[in-house]
Design a protein around this motif. Structure first.
Motif, PDB file in Angstrom:
ATOM      1  N   VAL A  21       0.864  -1.196   0.000  1.00 30.60           N
ATOM      2  CA  VAL A  21       0.000   0.000   0.000  1.00 30.60           C
ATOM      3  C   VAL A  21       0.896   1.240   0.000  1.00 30.60           C
ATOM      4  N   ARG A  22       0.582   2.208  -0.874  1.00 33.79           N
ATOM      5  CA  ARG A  22       1.313   3.481  -0.858  1.00 33.79           C
ATOM      6  C   ARG A  22       0.297   4.624  -0.936  1.00 33.79           C
ATOM      7  N   ASN A  23       0.493   5.624  -0.102  1.00 35.52           N
ATOM      8  CA  ASN A  23      -0.414   6.788  -0.069  1.00 35.52           C
ATOM      9  C   ASN A  23      -1.869   6.348   0.036  1.00 35.52           C
ATOM     10  N   GLY A  24      -2.106   5.331   0.851  1.00 35.10           N
ATOM     11  CA  GLY A  24      -3.472   4.868   1.071  1.00 35.10           C
ATOM     12  C   GLY A  24      -4.043   4.054  -0.085  1.00 35.10           C
ATOM     13  N   ARG A  25      -3.237   3.822  -1.110  1.00 36.10           N
ATOM     14  CA  ARG A  25      -3.732   3.081  -2.279  1.00 36.10           C
ATOM     15  C   ARG A  25      -3.157   1.662  -2.278  1.00 36.10           C
ATOM     16  N   VAL A  26      -4.047   0.670  -2.464  1.00 32.09           N
ATOM     17  CA  VAL A  26      -3.586  -0.726  -2.519  1.00 32.09           C
ATOM     18  C   VAL A  26      -3.001  -0.967  -3.904  1.00 32.09           C
ATOM     19  N   ILE A  27      -1.691  -1.194  -3.961  1.00 35.55           N
ATOM     20  CA  ILE A  27      -1.021  -1.384  -5.243  1.00 35.55           C
ATOM     21  C   ILE A  27      -0.884  -2.874  -5.562  1.00 35.55           C
ATOM     22  N   LEU A  28      -0.683  -3.704  -4.523  1.00 35.81           N
ATOM     23  CA  LEU A  28      -0.656  -5.164  -4.695  1.00 35.81           C
ATOM     24  C   LEU A  28      -1.466  -5.783  -3.571  1.00 35.81           C
ATOM     25  N   PRO A  46      -1.236  -5.389 -17.838  1.00 38.04           N
ATOM     26  CA  PRO A  46      -1.350  -4.051 -18.418  1.00 38.04           C
ATOM     27  C   PRO A  46      -0.537  -3.004 -17.647  1.00 38.04           C
ATOM     28  N   ASN A  47      -0.406  -1.830 -18.218  1.00 36.50           N
ATOM     29  CA  ASN A  47       0.282  -0.712 -17.546  1.00 36.50           C
ATOM     30  C   ASN A  47      -0.341  -0.480 -16.173  1.00 36.50           C
ATOM     31  N   GLY A  48       0.524  -0.295 -15.187  1.00 40.48           N
ATOM     32  CA  GLY A  48       0.041   0.031 -13.847  1.00 40.48           C
ATOM     33  C   GLY A  48      -0.464  -1.160 -13.052  1.00 40.48           C
ATOM     34  N   ALA A  49      -0.298  -2.389 -13.607  1.00 42.15           N
ATOM     35  CA  ALA A  49      -0.825  -3.586 -12.921  1.00 42.15           C
ATOM     36  C   ALA A  49      -0.069  -3.887 -11.630  1.00 42.15           C
ATOM     37  N   GLY A  50       1.197  -3.461 -11.557  1.00 46.90           N
ATOM     38  CA  GLY A  50       1.997  -3.707 -10.359  1.00 46.90           C
ATOM     39  C   GLY A  50       3.211  -4.595 -10.612  1.00 46.90           C
ATOM     40  N   LYS A  51       3.544  -4.821 -11.886  1.00 45.40           N
ATOM     41  CA  LYS A  51       4.651  -5.726 -12.232  1.00 45.40           C
ATOM     42  C   LYS A  51       5.982  -5.243 -11.663  1.00 45.40           C
ATOM     43  N   SER A  52       6.296  -3.957 -11.896  1.00 43.47           N
ATOM     44  CA  SER A  52       7.586  -3.437 -11.414  1.00 43.47           C
ATOM     45  C   SER A  52       7.634  -3.431  -9.895  1.00 43.47           C
ATOM     46  N   THR A  53       6.478  -3.208  -9.269  1.00 44.98           N
ATOM     47  CA  THR A  53       6.457  -3.228  -7.797  1.00 44.98           C
ATOM     48  C   THR A  53       6.762  -4.637  -7.300  1.00 44.98           C
ATOM     49  N   ILE A  54       6.199  -5.661  -7.935  1.00 44.26           N
ATOM     50  CA  ILE A  54       6.530  -7.039  -7.541  1.00 44.26           C
ATOM     51  C   ILE A  54       8.026  -7.282  -7.741  1.00 44.26           C
ATOM     52  N   THR A 209       7.383  -8.113 -18.659  1.00 47.59           N
ATOM     53  CA  THR A 209       7.158  -7.562 -19.998  1.00 47.59           C
ATOM     54  C   THR A 209       5.686  -7.244 -20.210  1.00 47.59           C
ATOM     55  N   HIS A 210       5.393  -6.392 -21.209  1.00 48.98           N
ATOM     56  CA  HIS A 210       3.999  -6.138 -21.607  1.00 48.98           C
ATOM     57  C   HIS A 210       3.628  -7.015 -22.786  1.00 48.98           C
ATOM     58  N   HIS A 211       4.664  -7.533 -23.483  1.00 56.54           N
ATOM     59  CA  HIS A 211       4.414  -8.162 -24.782  1.00 56.54           C
ATOM     60  C   HIS A 211       4.788  -9.638 -24.777  1.00 56.54           C
TER      61      HIS A 211
HETATM   62  N1  LIG Z   1       5.851   4.348  -4.286  1.00 53.84           N
HETATM   63  C1  LIG Z   1       4.673   4.497  -4.881  1.00 53.84           C
HETATM   64  N2  LIG Z   1       3.799   5.423  -4.434  1.00 53.84           N
HETATM   65  C2  LIG Z   1       2.591   5.600  -5.011  1.00 53.84           C
HETATM   66  N3  LIG Z   1       2.172   4.869  -6.069  1.00 53.84           N
HETATM   67  C3  LIG Z   1       2.998   3.938  -6.552  1.00 53.84           C
HETATM   68  C4  LIG Z   1       4.279   3.695  -5.993  1.00 53.84           C
HETATM   69  N4  LIG Z   1       4.873   2.699  -6.697  1.00 53.84           N
HETATM   70  C5  LIG Z   1       3.981   2.342  -7.652  1.00 53.84           C
HETATM   71  N5  LIG Z   1       2.867   3.085  -7.568  1.00 53.84           N
HETATM   72  C6  LIG Z   1       1.660   2.956  -8.407  1.00 53.84           C
HETATM   73  O1  LIG Z   1       1.290   1.600  -8.390  1.00 53.84           O
HETATM   74  C7  LIG Z   1       0.799   1.167  -9.642  1.00 53.84           C
HETATM   75  C8  LIG Z   1       1.597  -0.018 -10.122  1.00 53.84           C
HETATM   76  O2  LIG Z   1       2.866   0.442 -10.552  1.00 53.84           O
HETATM   77  P1  LIG Z   1       3.946  -0.502 -11.248  1.00 53.84           P
HETATM   78  O3  LIG Z   1       5.031   0.382 -11.771  1.00 53.84           O
HETATM   79  O4  LIG Z   1       4.320  -1.590 -10.342  1.00 53.84           O
HETATM   80  O5  LIG Z   1       3.082  -1.102 -12.463  1.00 53.84           O
HETATM   81  P2  LIG Z   1       3.596  -1.827 -13.775  1.00 53.84           P
HETATM   82  O6  LIG Z   1       2.673  -2.964 -13.991  1.00 53.84           O
HETATM   83  O7  LIG Z   1       5.035  -2.118 -13.705  1.00 53.84           O
HETATM   84  O8  LIG Z   1       3.296  -0.689 -14.836  1.00 53.84           O
HETATM   85  P3  LIG Z   1       3.957  -0.385 -16.274  1.00 53.84           P
HETATM   86  O9  LIG Z   1       3.586  -1.550 -17.130  1.00 53.84           O
HETATM   87  O10 LIG Z   1       3.266   0.861 -16.703  1.00 53.84           O
HETATM   88  O11 LIG Z   1       5.427  -0.234 -16.093  1.00 53.84           O
HETATM   89  C9  LIG Z   1       0.873   2.364 -10.566  1.00 53.84           C
HETATM   90  O12 LIG Z   1      -0.395   2.963 -10.641  1.00 53.84           O
HETATM   91  C10 LIG Z   1       1.892   3.284  -9.876  1.00 53.84           C
HETATM   92  O13 LIG Z   1       1.602   4.617 -10.151  1.00 53.84           O
END
Ligand SMILES: Nc1ncnc2c1ncn2[C@@H]1O[C@H](COP(=O)(O)OP(=O)(O)OP(=O)(O)O)[C@@H](O)[C@H]1O
Length: 281
Positions: A21-28, A46-54, A209-211
């Motif tokens: 969770v970041r800034n009150g938002r559930v990211i994963l 898709p974009n923003g799914a959370g891949k890079s965060t994982i 990857t996206h592709h």
């Molecule tokens: N530290 C953070 N604080 C706030 N929001 C964050 C933080 N890290 C990631 N996010 C948000 O979490 C969501 C997931 O981000 P992430 O980069 O993991 O997605 P992704 O699947 O890798 O996206 P992309 O395919 O566009 O690279 C996004 O909406 C991003 O803006």
């Protein structure tokens, strides 16, 4: 290639019921997965799914808000991260190097874990030998002296994989390694990833990857992710299907698996199937 993966070895990486969770938002949320030696995972969504965060949790770069992350059997939060990171090869296409280090020197910075060469640091003969071996494995023979600043994106990608291998990692993390490559450079890079995995059968890896066209043949497992949740997970051949990808991307996409590679095509604008002409006409 997958004999080690099937041998029931201890997990190299494990995420248990992870929430971020970041800034009150559930990211994963609800993320459970384990990577074993010899397994090569693809993280797709898709974009923003959370891949890079994982991937950042896998690389021990961030801590989960809840749940547990084990890297090489150590629970994140309980061990010194710096030591753990040396066992993880992290290939970041946004490597922040700006100076004109040669390919060989960039590979050698994998030993020190730095972006630049450390002043007065000298590699051992063995380290130099390893750097040359990886330059060869990554298909960069004859280019070892070329400066980073003039390398193509594909050459940079291969150089960074060689750099990541210098510490003999058990886990290799690849963040969108083919982004921005032309089709020939992408194919060279994917062949290289396959070669690295064959040369290091115990290595485990996670590739974002996206592709689907950017998945190497050696991919064994896949996780599909949408809105921070797993939509499908398991063996790549079971997960990367038309139904699963269509659901994950919320768009009609047809998947083909041919000669070990995956291909995706939108079917949104396909002409509707025509009904057969009535008999007797
Ligand atoms: N530290 C953070 N604080 C706030 N929001 C964050 C933080 N890290 C990631 N996010 C948000 O979490 C969501 C997931 O981000 P992430 O980069 O993991 O997605 P992704 O699947 O890798 O996206 P992309 O395919 O566009 O690279 C996004 O909406 C991003 O803006």
């Amino acid at each position: 290639m997958n004999s080690i993966a099937d041998a029931g070895a201890a997990a190299v990486l494990e995420l248990r019921d992870v929430r971020f969770v970041r800034n009150g938002r559930v990211i994963l949320d609800d993320i459970d997965f384990a990577v074993h030696p010899g397994e090569h995972w693809a993280l797709i969504g898709p974009n923003g799914a959370g891949k890079s965060t994982i991937l950042s949790l896998c690389g021990a770069l961030q801590h989960p808000t809840a749940g547990e992350v084990f890297v090489l059997g150590h629970r994140i939060g309980r061990v010194e991260l710096q030591r753990l990171r040396r066992s993880i090869g992290h290939v970041n296409p946004r490597h922040p190097l700006t100076s004109a280090l040669s390919i060989r020197d960039v590979v050698l910075t994998g030993v020190t874990g730095t972006v630049e060469l450390v002043p007065r640091w000298e590699p051992t003969t063995a380290e130099l030998g390893r750097a040359n071996d990886y330059v060869h494995l990554l298909g960069l023979d004859g280019k070892a002296e070329e400066p980073w600043t003039t390398l193509s994106q594909g050459e940079r990608g291969r150089t960074l994989i060689a750099r990541a291998l210098m510490t003999d990692p058990e886990l290799l993390l690849l963040d969108e390694p083919s982004t921005g490559l032309d089709v020939a450079a992408r194919e060279q890079l994917l062949d290289t990833v396959d070669r690295v995995r064959i040369a290091h059968p115990a290595l485990a890896s996670v590739l974002v990857t996206h592709h689907l066209e950017e998945l190497p043949r050696s991919t064994t497992h896949a996780m599909l992710l949408a809105d921070g949740r797993i939509t499908s997970i398991g063996r790549a051949t079971d997960v990367l299907t038309t139904a699963n990808i269509t659901a994950c991307f919320a768009h009609p996409i047809e998947i083909e698996h041919r000669r070990g590679r995956w291909h995706a095509r939108s079917t949104a604008h396909d002409a509707p199937a025509t009904s057969p002409a009535p008999a007797g006409r």
